[in-house]
Design a protein around this motif. Structure first.
Motif, PDB file in Angstrom:
ATOM      1  N   ASP A  93       0.863  -1.184   0.000  1.00  0.00           N
ATOM      2  CA  ASP A  93       0.000   0.000   0.000  1.00  0.00           C
ATOM      3  C   ASP A  93       0.899   1.233   0.000  1.00  0.00           C
ATOM      4  O   ASP A  93       1.646   1.469   0.959  1.00  0.00           O
ATOM      5  CB  ASP A  93      -0.895  -0.028   1.244  1.00  0.00           C
ATOM      6  N   LEU A  94       0.840   2.018  -1.055  1.00  0.00           N
ATOM      7  CA  LEU A  94       1.731   3.168  -1.175  1.00  0.00           C
ATOM      8  C   LEU A  94       1.563   4.158  -0.031  1.00  0.00           C
ATOM      9  O   LEU A  94       2.526   4.833   0.359  1.00  0.00           O
ATOM     10  CB  LEU A  94       1.495   3.877  -2.511  1.00  0.00           C
ATOM     11  N   LEU A  95       0.380   4.241   0.530  1.00  0.00           N
ATOM     12  CA  LEU A  95       0.136   5.208   1.600  1.00  0.00           C
ATOM     13  C   LEU A  95       0.755   4.777   2.927  1.00  0.00           C
ATOM     14  O   LEU A  95       0.764   5.552   3.884  1.00  0.00           O
ATOM     15  CB  LEU A  95      -1.367   5.433   1.774  1.00  0.00           C
ATOM     16  N   THR A  96       1.280   3.561   2.993  1.00  0.00           N
ATOM     17  CA  THR A  96       1.963   3.114   4.214  1.00  0.00           C
ATOM     18  C   THR A  96       3.475   3.249   4.098  1.00  0.00           C
ATOM     19  O   THR A  96       4.194   2.958   5.058  1.00  0.00           O
ATOM     20  CB  THR A  96       1.623   1.644   4.526  1.00  0.00           C
ATOM     21  N   LEU A  97       3.971   3.668   2.937  1.00  0.00           N
ATOM     22  CA  LEU A  97       5.411   3.769   2.713  1.00  0.00           C
ATOM     23  C   LEU A  97       5.915   5.165   3.054  1.00  0.00           C
ATOM     24  O   LEU A  97       5.152   6.137   2.997  1.00  0.00           O
ATOM     25  CB  LEU A  97       5.737   3.430   1.260  1.00  0.00           C
ATOM     26  N   PRO A  98       7.199   5.304   3.386  1.00  0.00           N
ATOM     27  CA  PRO A  98       7.742   6.626   3.728  1.00  0.00           C
ATOM     28  C   PRO A  98       7.764   7.544   2.513  1.00  0.00           C
ATOM     29  O   PRO A  98       8.132   7.136   1.413  1.00  0.00           O
ATOM     30  CB  PRO A  98       9.164   6.309   4.213  1.00  0.00           C
ATOM     31  N   CYS A  99       7.368   8.782   2.719  1.00  0.00           N
ATOM     32  CA  CYS A  99       7.382   9.779   1.646  1.00  0.00           C
ATOM     33  C   CYS A  99       8.727  10.509   1.699  1.00  0.00           C
ATOM     34  O   CYS A  99       8.914  11.447   2.471  1.00  0.00           O
ATOM     35  CB  CYS A  99       6.223  10.750   1.811  1.00  0.00           C
ATOM     36  N   THR A 100       9.654  10.072   0.877  1.00  0.00           N
ATOM     37  CA  THR A 100      11.034  10.538   0.945  1.00  0.00           C
ATOM     38  C   THR A 100      11.439  11.418  -0.229  1.00  0.00           C
ATOM     39  O   THR A 100      12.560  11.918  -0.267  1.00  0.00           O
ATOM     40  CB  THR A 100      11.982   9.335   0.995  1.00  0.00           C
ATOM     41  N   THR A 101      10.545  11.592  -1.220  1.00  0.00           N
ATOM     42  CA  THR A 101      10.901  12.340  -2.420  1.00  0.00           C
ATOM     43  C   THR A 101       9.971  13.527  -2.594  1.00  0.00           C
ATOM     44  O   THR A 101       8.741  13.379  -2.538  1.00  0.00           O
ATOM     45  CB  THR A 101      10.816  11.436  -3.669  1.00  0.00           C
ATOM     46  N   ALA A 102      10.563  14.709  -2.802  1.00  0.00           N
ATOM     47  CA  ALA A 102       9.777  15.920  -3.032  1.00  0.00           C
ATOM     48  C   ALA A 102       9.382  16.001  -4.503  1.00  0.00           C
ATOM     49  O   ALA A 102      10.240  16.038  -5.386  1.00  0.00           O
ATOM     50  CB  ALA A 102      10.580  17.154  -2.631  1.00  0.00           C
TER      51      ALA A 102
ATOM     52  N   ASP B 111      -2.912  16.047   2.040  1.00  0.00           N
ATOM     53  CA  ASP B 111      -2.249  16.043   3.338  1.00  0.00           C
ATOM     54  C   ASP B 111      -0.970  16.858   3.376  1.00  0.00           C
ATOM     55  O   ASP B 111      -0.351  16.994   4.430  1.00  0.00           O
ATOM     56  CB  ASP B 111      -1.923  14.599   3.756  1.00  0.00           C
ATOM     57  N   HIS B 112      -0.540  17.410   2.238  1.00  0.00           N
ATOM     58  CA  HIS B 112       0.768  18.063   2.237  1.00  0.00           C
ATOM     59  C   HIS B 112       0.673  19.482   2.822  1.00  0.00           C
ATOM     60  O   HIS B 112      -0.405  20.079   2.919  1.00  0.00           O
ATOM     61  CB  HIS B 112       1.339  18.081   0.814  1.00  0.00           C
ATOM     62  N   ASP B 113       1.809  20.010   3.228  1.00  0.00           N
ATOM     63  CA  ASP B 113       1.905  21.361   3.772  1.00  0.00           C
ATOM     64  C   ASP B 113       1.736  22.358   2.627  1.00  0.00           C
ATOM     65  O   ASP B 113       2.578  22.433   1.730  1.00  0.00           O
ATOM     66  CB  ASP B 113       3.275  21.530   4.447  1.00  0.00           C
ATOM     67  N   GLY B 114       0.662  23.121   2.668  1.00  0.00           N
ATOM     68  CA  GLY B 114       0.361  24.032   1.570  1.00  0.00           C
ATOM     69  C   GLY B 114       1.397  25.108   1.341  1.00  0.00           C
ATOM     70  O   GLY B 114       1.409  25.741   0.283  1.00  0.00           O
ATOM     71  N   ASP B 115       2.283  25.329   2.299  1.00  0.00           N
ATOM     72  CA  ASP B 115       3.311  26.361   2.131  1.00  0.00           C
ATOM     73  C   ASP B 115       4.511  25.858   1.339  1.00  0.00           C
ATOM     74  O   ASP B 115       5.379  26.648   0.971  1.00  0.00           O
ATOM     75  CB  ASP B 115       3.783  26.861   3.504  1.00  0.00           C
ATOM     76  N   LEU B 116       4.579  24.550   1.096  1.00  0.00           N
ATOM     77  CA  LEU B 116       5.720  23.984   0.381  1.00  0.00           C
ATOM     78  C   LEU B 116       5.419  23.905  -1.120  1.00  0.00           C
ATOM     79  O   LEU B 116       4.282  23.644  -1.519  1.00  0.00           O
ATOM     80  CB  LEU B 116       6.036  22.579   0.907  1.00  0.00           C
ATOM     81  N   PRO B 117       6.447  24.118  -1.972  1.00  0.00           N
ATOM     82  CA  PRO B 117       6.237  24.081  -3.421  1.00  0.00           C
ATOM     83  C   PRO B 117       6.255  22.665  -3.983  1.00  0.00           C
ATOM     84  O   PRO B 117       6.322  22.487  -5.203  1.00  0.00           O
ATOM     85  CB  PRO B 117       7.425  24.889  -3.949  1.00  0.00           C
ATOM     86  N   ALA B 118       6.245  21.656  -3.111  1.00  0.00           N
ATOM     87  CA  ALA B 118       6.316  20.271  -3.555  1.00  0.00           C
ATOM     88  C   ALA B 118       5.499  19.394  -2.617  1.00  0.00           C
ATOM     89  O   ALA B 118       5.232  19.756  -1.471  1.00  0.00           O
ATOM     90  CB  ALA B 118       7.769  19.787  -3.602  1.00  0.00           C
ATOM     91  N   VAL B 119       5.107  18.235  -3.122  1.00  0.00           N
ATOM     92  CA  VAL B 119       4.395  17.230  -2.331  1.00  0.00           C
ATOM     93  C   VAL B 119       5.351  16.077  -2.087  1.00  0.00           C
ATOM     94  O   VAL B 119       5.997  15.587  -3.022  1.00  0.00           O
ATOM     95  CB  VAL B 119       3.140  16.731  -3.081  1.00  0.00           C
ATOM     96  N   TRP B 120       5.445  15.632  -0.834  1.00  0.00           N
ATOM     97  CA  TRP B 120       6.323  14.511  -0.512  1.00  0.00           C
ATOM     98  C   TRP B 120       5.607  13.205  -0.825  1.00  0.00           C
ATOM     99  O   TRP B 120       4.469  12.975  -0.385  1.00  0.00           O
ATOM    100  CB  TRP B 120       6.755  14.570   0.953  1.00  0.00           C
ATOM    101  N   VAL B 121       6.271  12.342  -1.610  1.00  0.00           N
ATOM    102  CA  VAL B 121       5.666  11.088  -2.062  1.00  0.00           C
ATOM    103  C   VAL B 121       6.654   9.941  -1.854  1.00  0.00           C
ATOM    104  O   VAL B 121       7.872  10.160  -1.778  1.00  0.00           O
ATOM    105  CB  VAL B 121       5.279  11.170  -3.552  1.00  0.00           C
ATOM    106  N   PRO B 122       6.154   8.695  -1.773  1.00  0.00           N
ATOM    107  CA  PRO B 122       7.061   7.548  -1.684  1.00  0.00           C
ATOM    108  C   PRO B 122       7.726   7.273  -3.028  1.00  0.00           C
ATOM    109  O   PRO B 122       7.083   7.408  -4.078  1.00  0.00           O
ATOM    110  CB  PRO B 122       6.144   6.393  -1.267  1.00  0.00           C
ATOM    111  N   GLU B 123       8.980   6.921  -2.996  1.00  0.00           N
ATOM    112  CA  GLU B 123       9.709   6.663  -4.242  1.00  0.00           C
ATOM    113  C   GLU B 123       9.065   5.572  -5.089  1.00  0.00           C
ATOM    114  O   GLU B 123       9.023   5.695  -6.327  1.00  0.00           O
ATOM    115  CB  GLU B 123      11.156   6.291  -3.910  1.00  0.00           C
ATOM    116  N   PRO B 124       8.521   4.470  -4.493  1.00  0.00           N
ATOM    117  CA  PRO B 124       7.885   3.447  -5.334  1.00  0.00           C
ATOM    118  C   PRO B 124       6.727   3.990  -6.167  1.00  0.00           C
ATOM    119  O   PRO B 124       6.459   3.475  -7.250  1.00  0.00           O
ATOM    120  CB  PRO B 124       7.397   2.405  -4.317  1.00  0.00           C
TER     121      PRO B 124
END
Length: 240
Positions: free
Chosen positions: A81-90, A135-148
């Motif tokens: 499940d992708l939503l259980t993996l660490p979000c390590t990539t912007a 769920d991402h921080d609206g102040d950031l110019p990127a969304v953190w997602v899991p690499e897979p």
């Protein structure tokens, strides 16, 4: 190109079903080519006819082959499940938008090509991106997602780009003269995703399913797996 035999088509469909059970989608025509090549390799190695070699491709063997193929792309965390993996990539917002647009095209083209699994896989990735964006921080110019997620999306978009180049049916509302532009855009979208993945030069991209003859059927009719896949649940989003 000759049409595949009914046995090849049925066997490819069975293999496709096993792949779908572990969260992977491969175009049916690519699976038909893979099955045809594997049967020829078995026949050559065992010095038997291709018709005789087919007996080694039973359901258990196809299930093992599906898991072996998953090992080739373990960076995608097949079945996890992708939503259980660490979000390590912007993922920059511009890339996020382009990826969603590309996945919509994948779903539309998969429907036009009458492949029921591909649209579902594309829509599942779009849904996951939507949850992560919410769920991402609206102040950031990127969304953190899991690499897979990036790996899965890039492969799916690359495979679809190849199908477009090979002449797959386009949706009814898409003109044929758009095909070259669509192929180019999909390739660029996939390349944009792979550019976000560390050390991407060592990873497989288009042509992933050209599995080598290293693991052809052996005497007992089994494929030899190399290692197991371990999915490690982690927090939803890593801090930048």
């Amino acid at each position: 190109m000759p049409r595949p035999s009914s046995w090849v088509s049925t066997t490819a469909a069975t293999l496709g079903g096993e792949l779908a059970r572990i969260g992977l989608t491969v175009p049916t025509n690519q699976l038909e080519v893979l099955i045809t090549d594997r049967v020829a390799a078995v026949a050559e190695q065992m010095r038997i006819t291709e018709r005789t070699a087919r007996q080694y491709f039973d359901h258990d063997t196809l299930r093992t082959l599906a898991h072996e193929m998953a090992l080739c792309i373990k960076e995608e965390a097949p079945g996890a499940d992708l939503l259980t993996l660490p979000c390590t990539t912007a993922m920059p917002l511009a890339t996020l938008g382009a990826t969603i647009a590309a996945l919509v095209e994948v779903a539309a083209l998969g429907g036009a090509d009458k492949d029921p699994d591909e649209p579902a896989t594309a829509m599942a990735l779009i849904s996951t991106l939507g949850v992560l964006t919410r769920d991402h921080d609206g102040d950031l110019p990127a969304v953190w997602v899991p690499e897979p997620l990036l790996m899965r999306a890039a492969r799916l978009i690359e495979n679809t780009a190849d199908l477009v180049r090979q002449g797959c049916p386009l949706p009814p509302d898409v003109a044929e003269d758009v095909r070259p532009h669509l192929h180019k855009t999909l390739r660029e979208d996939a390349a944009r995703l792979r550019a976000l993945i560390p050390d991407t030069s060592r990873r497989s991209g288009s042509g992933l399913w050209a599995v080598t003859r290293r693991s052809i059927v052996t005497g007992a009719g089994a494929f030899v797996p190399t290692e197991s896949i371990e999915a490690q649940p982690c927090p939803r989003r890593a801090d930048p």
